[in-house]
Design a protein around this motif. Structure first.
Motif, PDB file in Angstrom:
ATOM      1  N   LEU A 119      57.947  41.910  40.525  1.00 16.72           N
ATOM      2  CA  LEU A 119      59.093  41.209  39.250  1.00 16.72           C
ATOM      3  C   LEU A 119      60.164  40.500  39.468  1.00 16.72           C
ATOM      4  O   LEU A 119      60.579  39.777  39.237  1.00 16.72           O
ATOM      5  CB  LEU A 119      59.341  41.986  38.799  1.00 16.72           C
ATOM      6  N   GLY A 120      61.191  40.519  41.177  1.00 18.45           N
ATOM      7  CA  GLY A 120      62.298  39.517  41.814  1.00 18.45           C
ATOM      8  C   GLY A 120      61.772  38.124  42.368  1.00 18.45           C
ATOM      9  O   GLY A 120      62.388  37.747  42.821  1.00 18.45           O
ATOM     10  N   VAL A 121      60.186  38.040  42.789  1.00 21.31           N
ATOM     11  CA  VAL A 121      59.520  36.870  42.842  1.00 21.31           C
ATOM     12  C   VAL A 121      60.326  35.556  42.160  1.00 21.31           C
ATOM     13  O   VAL A 121      59.367  35.967  40.257  1.00 21.31           O
ATOM     14  CB  VAL A 121      58.333  37.158  42.745  1.00 21.31           C
ATOM     15  N   THR A 122      60.360  34.604  42.288  1.00 25.46           N
ATOM     16  CA  THR A 122      61.154  33.934  41.805  1.00 25.46           C
ATOM     17  C   THR A 122      59.619  32.331  41.784  1.00 25.46           C
ATOM     18  O   THR A 122      59.310  33.170  43.154  1.00 25.46           O
ATOM     19  CB  THR A 122      62.336  32.760  42.477  1.00 25.46           C
ATOM     20  N   ASN A 123      60.579  31.094  40.958  1.00 21.49           N
ATOM     21  CA  ASN A 123      59.414  30.186  40.739  1.00 21.49           C
ATOM     22  C   ASN A 123      59.347  29.383  42.345  1.00 21.49           C
ATOM     23  O   ASN A 123      58.029  29.454  42.522  1.00 21.49           O
ATOM     24  CB  ASN A 123      59.397  29.932  39.832  1.00 21.49           C
ATOM     25  N   ASP A 124      60.327  29.617  42.726  1.00 21.85           N
ATOM     26  CA  ASP A 124      60.154  28.451  44.047  1.00 21.85           C
ATOM     27  C   ASP A 124      59.614  29.556  45.107  1.00 21.85           C
ATOM     28  O   ASP A 124      59.974  29.060  46.348  1.00 21.85           O
ATOM     29  CB  ASP A 124      61.849  28.075  44.308  1.00 21.85           C
TER      30      ASP A 124
END
Length: 217
Positions: free
Chosen positions: A113-118
């Motif tokens: 869930l902590g994965v960011t779009n960049d």
């Protein structure tokens, strides 16, 4: 500015307005982000600014198009949905779940869930990460809409059954009341008939008794 330049500018503006009207009416109607052509989870200030810009561009009073009123209404509705707190929470909940499903699909065991779009694993996706989220969200929006319609249909059916039950009870009470009224109206007639019956019966008994006495005498 020359007349030619003025005409070209006007023509260019009309082309942009027409393109925007057609984009709006073709957009996925259940997702206000698509109608306003906004990034997912855009802030309220961005929603307001985008709506204001687009509404001025396609306003029916400034640009005539056969579907201009429809596009303008869709735009206004989309802004209202995103600025309404409860509706925004519902919409963003669907978008968040869609993002989660795409992350699981793309990253597999590396999902978090902590994965960011960049994240490097998401930046160069084909189709792009946000496009995949919107595609997944479309399925969820349709499923949610169908579920709402089923609940509404069931509620209407239950309301119909309850209304029919209440109407039947009212009709039954009315019928009983009418029957009681008729019973009361005919009371004297029934009493009179009973008295006549008793009188005739007693006369017959008296005649029979007299006849028997004559036979015995």
């Amino acid at each position: 500015m020359s007349t030619v330049d003025s005409v070209l500018k006007q023509t260019s503006g009309d082309v942009a307005r027409e393109a925007e009207v057609e984009r709006i009416v073709r957009a996925f109607k259940l997702n206000p982000y698509d109608i306003l052509d906004l990034p997912i989870f855009a802030e309220d200030s961005v929603v307001k600014k985008t709506y204001r810009k687009k509404s001025l561009l396609i306003h029916p009073d400034k640009f005539k198009h056969e579907r201009g009123d429809e596009a303008f209404d869709l735009l206004k509705k989309a802004e209202g949905q995103l600025l309404d707190k409860s509706k925004r929470e519902e919409i963003d909940g669907i978008m968040t779940y869609a993002r989660t499903l795409v992350l699981k699909s793309v990253l597999g065991t590396g999902y978090s869930l902590g994965v960011t779009n960049d994240d490097i694993r998401l930046v160069n996706l084909k189709p792009p990460f946000e496009a995949q989220i919107r595609t997944q969200a479309k399925e969820l929006f349709v499923e949610d809409e169908l579920s709402k319609r089923r609940r509404t249909k069931l509620a209407h059916a239950n309301e119909g059954e309850e209304r029919a039950r209440q109407e039947a009870e009212v009709a039954n009470r009315k019928r009983k009341k009418e029957d009681q009224a008729k019973w009361e109206e005919n009371r004297e007639e029934r009493v009179g008939n009973w008295r006549n019956f008793r009188s005739v019966t007693e006369v017959k008994k008296a005649k029979k008794a007299k006849k028997n006495m004559n036979v015995l005498g």
